[in-house]
Scaffold this active site. Structure first.
Site, PDB file in Angstrom:
ATOM      1  N   LEU A  70     -99.627   3.124 -78.283  1.00  0.00           N
ATOM      2  CA  LEU A  70     -98.931   3.249 -77.036  1.00  0.00           C
ATOM      3  C   LEU A  70     -98.946   4.997 -76.683  1.00  0.00           C
ATOM      4  O   LEU A  70     -99.182   5.557 -77.494  1.00  0.00           O
ATOM      5  CB  LEU A  70     -97.724   3.136 -76.008  1.00  0.00           C
ATOM      6  CG  LEU A  70     -97.646   1.666 -76.005  1.00  0.00           C
ATOM      7  CD1 LEU A  70     -96.333   0.987 -76.150  1.00  0.00           C
ATOM      8  CD2 LEU A  70     -98.045   1.091 -75.061  1.00  0.00           C
ATOM      9  N   SER A  71     -99.129   5.412 -74.995  1.00  0.00           N
ATOM     10  CA  SER A  71     -99.197   7.186 -75.906  1.00  0.00           C
ATOM     11  C   SER A  71     -98.151   7.564 -76.375  1.00  0.00           C
ATOM     12  O   SER A  71     -97.992   8.593 -76.737  1.00  0.00           O
ATOM     13  CB  SER A  71     -99.085   7.552 -74.365  1.00  0.00           C
ATOM     14  OG  SER A  71     -98.323   7.470 -73.322  1.00  0.00           O
ATOM     15  N   GLU A  72     -96.803   7.437 -76.051  1.00  0.00           N
ATOM     16  CA  GLU A  72     -95.703   8.053 -76.938  1.00  0.00           C
ATOM     17  C   GLU A  72     -94.975   6.241 -77.432  1.00  0.00           C
ATOM     18  O   GLU A  72     -94.832   5.536 -76.651  1.00  0.00           O
ATOM     19  CB  GLU A  72     -95.250   8.364 -76.586  1.00  0.00           C
ATOM     20  CG  GLU A  72     -94.979   9.662 -77.105  1.00  0.00           C
ATOM     21  CD  GLU A  72     -96.084  10.696 -75.866  1.00  0.00           C
ATOM     22  OE1 GLU A  72     -96.878  12.063 -76.007  1.00  0.00           O
ATOM     23  OE2 GLU A  72     -96.893   9.701 -75.036  1.00  0.00           O
ATOM     24  N   THR A  73     -94.112   6.787 -78.687  1.00  0.00           N
ATOM     25  CA  THR A  73     -93.464   5.456 -79.729  1.00  0.00           C
ATOM     26  C   THR A  73     -91.978   6.415 -79.458  1.00  0.00           C
ATOM     27  O   THR A  73     -92.546   7.445 -80.333  1.00  0.00           O
ATOM     28  CB  THR A  73     -93.705   5.052 -80.535  1.00  0.00           C
ATOM     29  OG1 THR A  73     -95.038   4.542 -80.249  1.00  0.00           O
ATOM     30  CG2 THR A  73     -92.801   4.396 -81.529  1.00  0.00           C
TER      31      THR A  73
END
Length: 287
Positions: A44-47
């Site tokens: 995902l774009s951020e974890t």
């Protein structure tokens, strides 16, 4: 080792809209290498990884936590949607008893307060400076093609380039842009730019009255297009507040998923970014 993981869609109140973030509340710090591998796996774009600062705290009783954000390729200094989602995990799933949580991050202390169904984030404001469009000719061409633009601004500390489409453009121009992430990344190799914000004036007279629209691209960080970007609004909020003469604004990021952000530029040089989040997945990473 078993690591709990939650996926939440942020800046929306319905599943499969907004921006998904994976959140891992951890009893102990892990290695940076493992954080990066998990983030690449989640893709995902951020974890985000939440850890306790005081060992005697729990996720229910503590009011201060450490928070780090990783894209599939690297750690980042600031991420809005994963901060919103992290707070939602602690408030909703861990039943945190505090009205406000503070996260210690690479961008300093970030406070998040529950308000009704949503959350208010206290973020730094990143005012951009006006630039000569010719200096960024290649990257602008890769982003918007031949569409007319009327402003180019750079936030040098976040390395985000803001390109405003001309007011003569319809919103469909922004939503219809097909930005090639490979061409975009190869158009800028100096290191000055790590993300491109495309924006245009909104239609505050039409319900629900958005003051401006945007899209955000960051192939330099392994994110071809980010669905809804809190950190970009630390730049957008400053820019549009000055242009519109408003402190409070309603913004819409018109990616294919789409998301809504409430903004308030404060007199102390910071910005409140508010939104909702919905949980779509709960599970365990087994290592």
């Amino acid at each position: 080792m078993e690591i709990p993981v939650f996926t939440l869609d942020a800046f929306t109140n319905v599943p499969f809209k907004g921006n998904p973030a994976a959140i891992c509340p951890l009893m102990h710090e892990l290695s940076d290498d493992l954080y990066q591998k998990i983030s690449a796996e989640m893709n995902l774009s951020e974890t985000a990884f939440i850890t306790r600062i005081n060992p005697s705290d729990s996720f229910t009783t503590g009011s201060r936590f450490r928070l780090r954000w990783f894209t599939p390729t690297n750690e980042v200094n600031l991420c809005g949607h994963a901060t919103l989602a992290s707070a939602a995990v602690l408030f909703k799933h861990k039943q945190n008893e505090n009205p406000t949580l503070v996260f210690e991050t690479l961008s300093g202390d970030l406070a998040v307060t529950q308000q009704g169904e949503g959350y208010i984030m206290d973020f730094p404001l990143n005012p951009p400076t006006k630039e000569d469009a010719n200096e960024f000719r290649d990257i602008i061409k890769a982003a918007v093609g031949n569409h007319p633009i009327q402003d180019v601004y750079l936030s040098s500390n976040t390395k985000k380039l803001l390109v405003r489409l001309a007011d003569s453009c319809d919103r469909s121009v922004l939503t219809g842009l097909k930005v090639d992430p490979v061409a975009l990344q190869s158009s800028e190799t100096s290191g000055r730019v790590k993300g491109v914000i495309l924006t245009m004036k909104g239609s505050p007279d039409c319900q629900p009255g958005y003051d401006f629209y945007s899209r955000f691209f960051s192939p330099w960080n392994g994110i071809p297009e980010d669905p809804v970007t809190g950190s970009a609004h630390t730049v957008l909020g400053s820019y549009w507040s000055k242009k519109l003469g408003k402190k409070k604004m309603l913004a819409y990021q018109c990616s294919s998923r789409g998301g809504e952000l409430e903004l308030e530029v404060r007199d102390d040089g910071r910005i409140n970014i508010s939104g909702q989040a919905v949980t779509v997945l709960q599970g365990t990473i087994t290592l």
